[in-house]
Design a protein around this motif. Structure first.
Motif, PDB file in Angstrom:
ATOM      1  N   ASN A  56       7.596  -8.881   6.452  1.00 22.64           N
ATOM      2  CA  ASN A  56       6.782 -10.139   4.961  1.00 22.64           C
ATOM      3  C   ASN A  56       5.284  -8.977   5.257  1.00 22.64           C
ATOM      4  O   ASN A  56       4.435  -9.765   4.644  1.00 22.64           O
ATOM      5  N   ASP A  67      10.064  -5.485   5.170  1.00 22.16           N
ATOM      6  CA  ASP A  67      10.355  -6.602   4.629  1.00 22.16           C
ATOM      7  C   ASP A  67      10.633  -8.023   5.893  1.00 22.16           C
ATOM      8  O   ASP A  67      10.334  -8.867   4.612  1.00 22.16           O
ATOM      9  N   ARG A  68      11.708  -7.986   6.539  1.00 21.90           N
ATOM     10  CA  ARG A  68      11.662  -8.577   7.673  1.00 21.90           C
ATOM     11  C   ARG A  68      10.416  -9.263   8.110  1.00 21.90           C
ATOM     12  O   ARG A  68      10.440 -10.369   8.365  1.00 21.90           O
ATOM     13  N   PHE A  97       2.633  -5.321   5.341  1.00 18.78           N
ATOM     14  CA  PHE A  97       2.339  -3.556   5.288  1.00 18.78           C
ATOM     15  C   PHE A  97       1.691  -3.330   6.634  1.00 18.78           C
ATOM     16  O   PHE A  97       1.186  -3.753   7.467  1.00 18.78           O
ATOM     17  N   LYS A 111       1.019   4.233   6.128  1.00 10.58           N
ATOM     18  CA  LYS A 111       1.132   2.509   5.575  1.00 10.58           C
ATOM     19  C   LYS A 111       2.539   2.256   5.043  1.00 10.58           C
ATOM     20  O   LYS A 111       3.260   2.706   4.195  1.00 10.58           O
ATOM     21  N   ILE A 112       3.576   1.129   5.647  1.00 13.45           N
ATOM     22  CA  ILE A 112       4.817   1.866   5.126  1.00 13.45           C
ATOM     23  C   ILE A 112       5.569  -0.185   5.143  1.00 13.45           C
ATOM     24  O   ILE A 112       4.273  -0.800   5.261  1.00 13.45           O
ATOM     25  N   TYR A 113       6.155  -0.650   4.066  1.00 11.34           N
ATOM     26  CA  TYR A 113       6.598  -1.957   3.783  1.00 11.34           C
ATOM     27  C   TYR A 113       7.816  -1.882   5.175  1.00 11.34           C
ATOM     28  O   TYR A 113       8.770  -2.331   4.889  1.00 11.34           O
TER      29      TYR A 113
END
Lengths: 161, 161, 161, 161
Positions: free
Chosen positions: B21, B18-19, B23, B14-16
């Motif tokens: 908002n 941001d665009r 995961f 899992k990664i984030y």
């Protein structure tokens, strides 16, 4: 099963003392590594030495040998500097009824990028699965110390062909 | 020996974003983990799925099963979400002549504190040492999936007494 | 505005060379730190020296001085070992029309736990906001070098009362 | 000088709850960041909200406004989600006699690679050096909120030309 973890120092435990402007072998970090991984095994950490493995003497190796020999346990992980890990493994070869896995690291456990966590996990896993004998867990592999060398150029352990 | 690594998603990757908002399961990170540990094994990473394991369907599990069955390799590591890892393990149990080790993580590999590196190392080590069968490598231990449960409260795998 | 970043070595850039079994000042890491923080400033990294600050000579300090003096830029960050950072700051005091901020770290940037990222960010921010002069950014504060000392016991910079 | 740090949530404080299989805004991490950097400033962390900034209401913004207005302090850092940071900044603009710096992160502070530490350091530094007003510290720069936008595509703050 309880795993006895003997720490002897080496790169894996090196930390930076700014006050002395130098890196030294610090307190063993393997406990932190096992906590972070939520390890539920029974284990005991025994801090035996805090040395660069190039500074290890015959007396130091005898201490490791005697500690394992006199311990009622059967499963041992030894964290050790990589430069003379094979020498210590040879001394421990005389113990024939225990599983002994040596491991260490090329980059300190305190570094953001390190092989320490991987190597510790490999050793902890191997010691549960192998039959009695002495082994080295490095570079993702399990080595027979009598057929292994440290390749200084490539900075890794490899089998002797 | 070549180790085939099948990635299916789960917390470990899992990664984030941001665009967005949120995961999401990203590209498999196991290659980075193996590189950082200077692993010298032969291995191949096969990106099979990118799913939370709660979203896995029977068709997904059949895909994993078929991929392993039809592959000439003998040693397989499967990275997988923890919530239904045991379900997938049960499906894979029908394969009796290969060593299959499933692993995952409770905290994403991208985190500063994570069990991902440890678990991957445990699976990679176990797959080299175990006899054919299906196993789970979590919490520092090797589990028989038919006698294991995920303890949701404690957030760990444990043997069924 | 373009920020000129002069790197001179020190703990901040120390890395571990397993082959030589020692830590040394490596290539400057500040570029990686700025990339990771998605910094959109204009900046240029100039690798001037790669030394422990205890090994710095008058000639080294003169080189830093001359480099800044002859550069058309107005805003300079200097990464530097902490032990003699104040000495270098005193030499640079003769330059009165540029903003010069020195910073460093007590723990190497490569460590998982380090003050390096924080200190770099503090210096990069301060150099944009301060009027011409020479400053030290450490421990979350901006110091006037003529009224500051390194407290060796506490391993931090502090104002001289 | 004492710096009051108001935390309101946002990506910077997001952590992973495996039990719930989701990421949520956790307890504020700025205290840990300041400790790790050996910051010797006087500061106080006030946990005000724990929200994604997209979920912030007018009442939430009024709470931030009232908290700062009624506090005797002069220097405030506000950690905040990036999506509506500019909206909150506009509300705070009515306070004309205090220095208020908002910051946040595109990647959570808990990640191995994050802009959180850099941004916190930038805000902490800027609040000490700026004159009264409301500012945003992101991407290595100090922005006037009335002339700034979040570029969603590029995932960064930038000046409005």
């Amino acid at each position: 099963m309880i795993i006895k973890i003997l720490t002897t120092g080496g790169t894996i435990d090196k930390i930076y003392f700014d006050r002395k402007n130098e890196f030294q072998v610090g307190a063993p970090l393997i406990g932190e590594v096992l906590n972070e991984a939520n390890v539920t095994l029974d284990y005991e950490v025994i801090q035996l030495l805090r040395k660069d493995s190039l500074d290890m003497t015959d007396a130091d190796r005898h201490l490791i040998y005697e500690t394992i020999l006199s311990d009622p346990g059967r499963h041992f992980v030894v964290t050790h500097g990589t430069d003379t890990m094979l020498v210590t493994a040879t001394v421990l070869k005389k113990i024939f009824d225990k599983v002994i896995v040596l491991t260490g690291a090329m980059q300190p456990a305190k570094f953001r990028q390190t092989d320490a966590v991987f190597n510790i996990a490999a050793a902890i896993t191997a010691v549960q699965l192998l039959s009695p004998g002495v082994y080295i867990a490095m570079n993702g592999r399990i080595f027979d110390p009598s057929k292994t060398r440290k390749n200084i150029e490539q900075n890794r352990f490899e089998p002797i062909e």
